[in-house]
Design an enzyme around this catalytic site. Sequence first.
Site, PDB file in Angstrom:
ATOM      1  NE  ARG A 192     -50.255  69.439  72.914  1.00  0.00           N
ATOM      2  CZ  ARG A 192     -50.924  70.298  73.518  1.00  0.00           C
ATOM      3  NH1 ARG A 192     -51.395  71.202  72.642  1.00  0.00           N
ATOM      4  NH2 ARG A 192     -51.180  70.448  74.852  1.00  0.00           N
ATOM      5  CD  GLU A 209     -52.993  78.408  79.423  1.00  0.00           C
ATOM      6  OE1 GLU A 209     -52.469  77.797  78.529  1.00  0.00           O
ATOM      7  OE2 GLU A 209     -53.819  79.420  79.290  1.00  0.00           O
TER       8      GLU A 209
HETATM    9  O1  PRP Z   1     -46.056  77.706  77.233  1.00  0.00           O
HETATM   10  P1  PRP Z   1     -46.426  76.600  78.314  1.00  0.00           P
HETATM   11  O2  PRP Z   1     -47.195  77.316  79.674  1.00  0.00           O
HETATM   12  O3  PRP Z   1     -45.389  75.890  78.968  1.00  0.00           O
HETATM   13  O4  PRP Z   1     -47.313  75.732  77.825  1.00  0.00           O
HETATM   14  C1  PRP Z   1     -47.062  75.138  76.383  1.00  0.00           C
HETATM   15  C2  PRP Z   1     -46.931  73.681  76.475  1.00  0.00           C
HETATM   16  O5  PRP Z   1     -48.079  72.904  76.650  1.00  0.00           O
HETATM   17  C3  PRP Z   1     -48.534  71.889  76.039  1.00  0.00           C
HETATM   18  O6  PRP Z   1     -47.835  70.742  76.287  1.00  0.00           O
HETATM   19  P2  PRP Z   1     -48.239  69.856  77.555  1.00  0.00           P
HETATM   20  O7  PRP Z   1     -47.228  69.999  78.707  1.00  0.00           O
HETATM   21  O8  PRP Z   1     -49.407  70.082  77.838  1.00  0.00           O
HETATM   22  O9  PRP Z   1     -48.013  68.367  76.906  1.00  0.00           O
HETATM   23  P3  PRP Z   1     -48.320  67.625  75.777  1.00  0.00           P
HETATM   24  O10 PRP Z   1     -47.738  68.277  74.422  1.00  0.00           O
HETATM   25  O11 PRP Z   1     -48.089  66.239  75.941  1.00  0.00           O
HETATM   26  O12 PRP Z   1     -49.898  67.649  75.501  1.00  0.00           O
HETATM   27  C4  PRP Z   1     -47.872  72.551  74.569  1.00  0.00           C
HETATM   28  O13 PRP Z   1     -47.958  71.339  73.529  1.00  0.00           O
HETATM   29  C5  PRP Z   1     -46.489  73.146  75.068  1.00  0.00           C
HETATM   30  O14 PRP Z   1     -45.582  71.973  75.072  1.00  0.00           O
HETATM   31  N1  ADE Z   2     -54.120  77.044  75.805  1.00  0.00           N
HETATM   32  C1  ADE Z   2     -53.447  75.888  75.280  1.00  0.00           C
HETATM   33  N2  ADE Z   2     -53.926  75.484  74.310  1.00  0.00           N
HETATM   34  C2  ADE Z   2     -53.437  74.230  73.828  1.00  0.00           C
HETATM   35  N3  ADE Z   2     -52.259  73.979  74.328  1.00  0.00           N
HETATM   36  C3  ADE Z   2     -51.899  74.233  75.657  1.00  0.00           C
HETATM   37  N4  ADE Z   2     -51.032  74.134  76.345  1.00  0.00           N
HETATM   38  C4  ADE Z   2     -50.627  75.202  77.151  1.00  0.00           C
HETATM   39  N5  ADE Z   2     -51.938  75.796  77.146  1.00  0.00           N
HETATM   40  C5  ADE Z   2     -52.508  75.662  76.079  1.00  0.00           C
END
Ligand code: PRP
Ligand code: ADE
Length: 183
Positions: free
Chosen positions: A70, A107
């Site tokens: 993202r 998370e």
């Molecule tokens: O602060 P954190 O606990 O590390 O979580 C935040 C991360 O989690 C999500 O990405 P995700 O790894 O789910 O991948 P995505 O963007 O491909 O959905 C979000 O876009 C951040 O990159």
């Molecule tokens: N609460 C949340 N909402 C959207 N993206 C996430 N990535 C990790 N935690 C998230």
Amino acid sequence: MSAGTSEQKLQLVRGRIRAFPDFPSPGVCFRDITPLLKDPAAFCAAIDLMEDHLRKTYSQIDVIAGLDSRGFLFGPTLAQRLGIGFVLIRKKGKLPGATESVSYSLEYGKAELEIQADAVDPKQKVVIIDDLIATGGSLWAACTLLKKLNAEILECLVLIELKTLEGAKKVTPFKLCSLLQYD
Ligand SMILES: O=P(O)(O)OC[C@H]1O[C@H](OP(=O)(O)OP(=O)(O)O)[C@H](O)[C@@H]1O
Ligand SMILES: Nc1ncnc2[nH]cnc12
């Protein structure tokens, strides 16, 4: 650049973030940015706010580095506005050539991030961008990768900060800036 004050732009952006309680697992409140991406005025407002902040704060930025996936939605547009390049920090196994990698906790899960070894030059001034910080594990991993390449990390910039998870502490000593904060 769109019309309106910073506060009006922030309101527009805030109004395009949806909350989904208990997704993808119980206890997690998922902050969904898809309505923001569907609304060009709101998306433009988000980029305006990020651009304004960076232009006011730094006299020089060499590179924007974005997190898979993202962070890729915001980083290239922001880099274009600033007239600088964008580099990819990707999930494991996606980047060809020599890479640096680091594993981290999410998370909801575990993962590994990588960057190409020649993505940035030593001492280049880098802003790291993502949509959201939760625990800070992903941004911590991104900082670790850029440190391995001897880049100068100016800050981590996100659209959304989930304050109660204290991700800002995890990326210390690097600065974290967020447009929107939620508990
Ligand atoms: O602060 P954190 O606990 O590390 O979580 C935040 C991360 O989690 C999500 O990405 P995700 O790894 O789910 O991948 P995505 O963007 O491909 O959905 C979000 O876009 C951040 O990159
Ligand atoms: N609460 C949340 N909402 C959207 N993206 C996430 N990535 C990790 N935690 C998230």
